[in-house]
Design a protein around this motif. Sequence first.
Motif: not given
Length: 414
Positions: A20-35, A171-177
Amino acid sequence: MVLEAPLVSADIVQWLYSDASYLSDTLEVVSEMAVRLRDGGVPVDRATTGIWIVHPNVRAEASVWASDGTREIRLYTADNSSDEDYQISPIKRVHETKAAVRVRLAHSNEAEEFPVTVDLREEGYKDYIALPMPFSDGSVKVVTFATRAPTGFSGAHIGVFESLIRPLALVCELKTLRRTAETVLDTYVGPRAGSKVLDGTTRRGQGEWIKAVVSFADIRGFTRLSNTLPADMIVQFLNKYFGAMTAAVEAHGGEVLKFIGDEVMAIFPYETEDQARDAAKRALLAARDTLKRIDGINSSNTCAQTPDLSVGIALHAGDVFYGNVGSETRLDFTVVGPVVNLAARIAELAKDLRREVLVSDALSDIMGCRSGLYGRYQVKGFDDPVAVYSPDLSGDAKFGYCPESTAALEREAN
């Protein structure tokens, strides 16, 4: 589902800590997590994150995923409407209590507590939960889940959500930073320089020679005005004029590098001859756009303390060094070199000659045009007189540099 819940949790937690840490942003993380949750039997139909961000115009952003195909990032500005919505939201409740807020949407008395849950109920959702997502700095962000399943979320489903909070927060904090670093750099040094800094181009003296049209635009009469206005009014005044000048440059593909007192320095990079001509055209169009925007500000100005001001613009082109200059502890990512120096001198000359726009011999060469010669002048730091041209940027001119170039452009278009 009760027996499978630990397996679903373990699978998604492992994914969050790894890929998950390799995804580009939180939207991609949230989307794949939901799926992944849905694939594991958790009936998620909507998932969002709400995160405060560092941005000059945006207070927070939400990554929104829904099973109907919705994938979007919603930005919340620091205006009254956004603040009013926040004050009556479950997100605010989570921030205040640092505890989960669950609303069983099938029960109207619960759903009506928050406007957003009323909307979700009308859209067919049956259950909603907002969970605190703690970051390492002690702040609390929020993740929400909603479902259209008739029975809502079970205790096992809630358990799965709770097991994901910590790794999801990391993961979200990493993307936010990363987003914060990009925003700060884009805001203070520009996107081109910002990307280079993030890529590691930060050593003093490190950089590259590039070709660019260099633009200097200054607000005339500002020094006298700044000696009479209160500091807060000066800042508001500069923001208005600098905003107009920056918008004109960016609208035509240029990049503002810095504000120097009452001046704006911008560049329009190029590599080939064709790109040089295009960059010169865009720089001239940006100059014309700047003058129009400033006229618009002056027309709407009703404050007697801030009289109408004018802007002078100078354009020059050639090789510039684009990189880091400064001390061991304080660096500035900028362009330097003789081309930049001459552009600055032409800007001073435009002020002395009371011309709105002056361009150099080099820009004239790029455009293939020698009309509009205003004169040759001696400028500080240069031995030979400098030829400058005063282009026609009136609204009646189709392109606005000179008759020859306008005709040539018309022939090219046909």
